[in-house]
Enzyme design. Structure first.
Site, mmCIF file in Angstrom:
data_model
loop_
_atom_site.group_PDB
_atom_site.id
_atom_site.type_symbol
_atom_site.label_atom_id
_atom_site.label_comp_id
_atom_site.label_asym_id
_atom_site.label_seq_id
_atom_site.Cartn_x
_atom_site.Cartn_y
_atom_site.Cartn_z
ATOM 1 N N SER A 21 2.668 -88.095 68.075
ATOM 2 C CA SER A 21 3.483 -86.938 68.429
ATOM 3 C C SER A 21 2.609 -85.987 69.244
ATOM 4 O O SER A 21 1.401 -85.910 69.029
ATOM 5 C CB SER A 21 3.966 -86.260 67.156
ATOM 6 O OG SER A 21 4.154 -84.886 67.381
ATOM 7 N N GLU A 73 12.958 -97.702 66.739
ATOM 8 C CA GLU A 73 14.026 -96.707 66.926
ATOM 9 C C GLU A 73 14.814 -96.987 68.205
ATOM 10 O O GLU A 73 16.039 -96.898 68.232
ATOM 11 C CB GLU A 73 13.433 -95.305 67.005
ATOM 12 C CG GLU A 73 12.849 -94.808 65.699
ATOM 13 C CD GLU A 73 12.103 -93.503 65.922
ATOM 14 O OE1 GLU A 73 12.683 -92.448 65.711
ATOM 15 O OE2 GLU A 73 10.918 -93.558 66.333
ATOM 16 N N LYS A 116 1.131 -87.962 63.008
ATOM 17 C CA LYS A 116 2.292 -88.844 63.081
ATOM 18 C C LYS A 116 2.074 -90.123 63.869
ATOM 19 O O LYS A 116 1.382 -90.149 64.869
ATOM 20 C CB LYS A 116 3.479 -88.080 63.683
ATOM 21 C CG LYS A 116 3.995 -87.042 62.706
ATOM 22 C CD LYS A 116 5.241 -86.395 63.184
ATOM 23 C CE LYS A 116 6.412 -87.343 63.103
ATOM 24 N NZ LYS A 116 7.598 -86.727 63.672
ATOM 25 N N HIS A 127 22.816 -100.210 47.514
ATOM 26 C CA HIS A 127 23.098 -98.769 47.685
ATOM 27 C C HIS A 127 21.821 -97.983 48.019
ATOM 28 O O HIS A 127 21.717 -96.802 47.694
ATOM 29 C CB HIS A 127 23.737 -98.174 46.426
ATOM 30 C CG HIS A 127 24.874 -98.987 45.887
ATOM 31 N ND1 HIS A 127 26.182 -98.798 46.282
ATOM 32 C CD2 HIS A 127 24.889 -100.025 45.004
ATOM 33 C CE1 HIS A 127 26.954 -99.673 45.641
ATOM 34 N NE2 HIS A 127 26.189 -100.436 44.873
#
Ligand code: ARG
Length: 463
Positions: free
Chosen positions: A279, A292, A285, A158
């Site tokens: 970024s 992704e 970043k 979970h």
């Protein structure tokens, strides 16, 4: 006959050009040139051998086909977009080279069985290419498993910290998924491995052809049983899409974990610089774009499966032009899975594990709750009873912002008199070592599993 109102109208003349664009498949089926020529070579050899056409003419046609192959590979082939597809382009070129004898190539053949043949040959080759890449991915996972045999991470259910596991064990879970993928691709190859040529347009042929001979020449294990089925069957493509979508899902799940693990919240891993991007406005970043994109592209793989299912649903026997729509989605899935697999092994190999953080994550949480319950069971309590005790203990720990290891013995004993100083010996390490069941996370079990995985990789018979 109706004269057709379009003839005098320039708007309709423009439309005619669009109509041929609409029916043309050349811009994508030209990828099948190798299979198409190989199929024609086998077919024409058979025609010669069976005396359906004179041997000398078969020989001429074969040498014409060879020179066409060279032209295509050298980029000098004069593609004619006004000719609908790869089959017509090759046949017309053969005519340019040989004259009318070229017309004999298509004796005893239809584009309907021809395209089925080309696709089957292409799929078989694709499966081999994908399997090789899956092998490399599994090797990379095995190396990671070997490197991190001492690294403990929280195992999750979970997405809640559940029990400690070896990071190796986690990586090997993916080894299993990719093993099943290889088995799946082997089955796809089997389903494509049936030779359809000799079915004609739909009903078979009035020539004394030798289908077994063609099958053997083209390395097929069997020939199709029913000509009507053979020209309209695309189940092997459905199998390909299904295997590819499933493989994509495995890749996507792993990608999701890499994205999570490289977030500041987890900070379990850092990806190699080549596999992250910065970024444009936030200098801090490092975005895991590759993972992704692999996750995102899986959407296309699933979509392509659904697209073909939808094309096939409701098609009457036998060949229908709808079937031409099977190709773009197939090439797209093939290209996409190959591109993903090509980057994925490198990306995994670039992973750096932040051991300090993984260690901290196993210390800080309440991962040892099950072990405490098992400890009380060993003292003679029922599991249900010990579960209740440890639940209360957990509430206490959370309320006092502590970890189990920070409790004193008397704090433990407030919950059960069965606790003694042995309880301090429970650690993430002992938790792991206690899980000695086959397939469990104990170091010895994982090490054995690594040894077996090496053997399975070498074994050509998949299991
Ligand atoms: N381009 C066609 C396809 O991909 C080849 C078969 C054409 N057959 C026909 N009867 N028009 O399906």
């Amino acid at each position: 006959m109706s004269s057709g109102v379009e003839s005098n109208n320039p708007e309709f003349r423009k439309l005619n050009i669009q109509i041929s664009d609409f029916t043309s498949s050349l811009h994508y089926d030209r990828r099948l040139y190798k299979q198409d020529i190989a199929g024609s070579l086998a077919h024409v050899s058979m025609l010669g051998k069976q005396g359906i056409i004179p041997n000398e003419e078969a020989r001429q046609i074969k040498s014409g086909l060879h020179s066409i192959l060279t032209e295509i590979e050298e980029g000098t082939f004069p593609w004619r977009t006004e000719l609908e597809d790869i089959h017509m382009n090759i046949e017309r070129r053969l005519f340019d080279k040989l004259g009318p004898v070229a017309g004999k190539l298509h004796t005893g053949r239809s584009r309907n069985d021809q395209i089925a043949l080309d696709l089957r040959m292409y799929v078989k080759e694709s499966c081999e290419g994908i399997t090789k890449r899956l092998d490399l991915l599994q090797k990379t996972l095995l190396e990671l498993a070997e490197t991190h045999i001492q690294t403990i991470i929280p195992g999750y259910t979970h997405l809640q910290r559940a029990q400690p596991v070896l990071l190796s064990h986690h990586f090997l879970a993916y080894f299993e998924m990719f093993q099943r993928d290889k088995i799946r691709y082997e089955r796809v190859k089997d389903s494509a491995d049936v030779m359809p040529l000799g079915s004609g347009a739909l009903a078979g042929l009035p020539y004394p052809i030798d289908r077994e001979y063609v099958a053997k020449k083209l390395d097929f294990s069997s020939i199709s049983e029913n000509s009507m089925d053979a020209v309209s069957d695309r189940d092997f493509l459905l199998d390909f899409h299904s295997a590819t979508a499933t493989c994509g899902i495995h890749i996507s799940r792993l990608s999701e974990e890499l994205v999570l693990w490289s977030s500041e919240e987890f900070s379990f891993i850092t990806m190699g610089d080549d596999y992250t991007t910065g970024s444009s406005i936030m200098p801090q970043k490092r975005n895991p774009d590759f993972a992704e994109l692999a996750r995102g592209k899986t959407g296309r793989l699933i979509g392509n499966l659904v697209a073909l299912l939808t094309v096939l649903k409701g098609l009457p026997l036998t060949y229908n032009r709808d079937l031409q729509e099977d190709k773009e989605s197939f090439f797209d899935s093939d290209d996409t899975i190959v591109a993903i697999l090509d980057i994925f092994s490198g990306m995994l190999a670039s992973l750096h594990v932040n051991e300090e953080n993984t260690h901290l994550a196993t210390e800080k949480g309440l991962l040892l709750a099950t072990d405490l319950a098992d400890y009380l069971v060993a003292k003679g309590l029922t599991f249900r009873k010990s579960h209740t005790i440890v639940s209360k203990l957990t509430d206490y720990v959370l309320e006092h912002h502590k970890t189990f290891s920070e409790l004193t013995l008397s704090e433990y004993q407030e919950f059960s008199n069965e606790f003694d100083s042995e309880v301090f010996k429970i650690t993430p390490e002992t938790s792991i070592e206690n899980r000695q069941t086959y397939g469990g996370t104990a170091t010895s079990m994982v090490s054995d599993s690594i040894v077996r995985a090496h053997k399975r990789l070498k074994n050509t018979k998949l299991n």
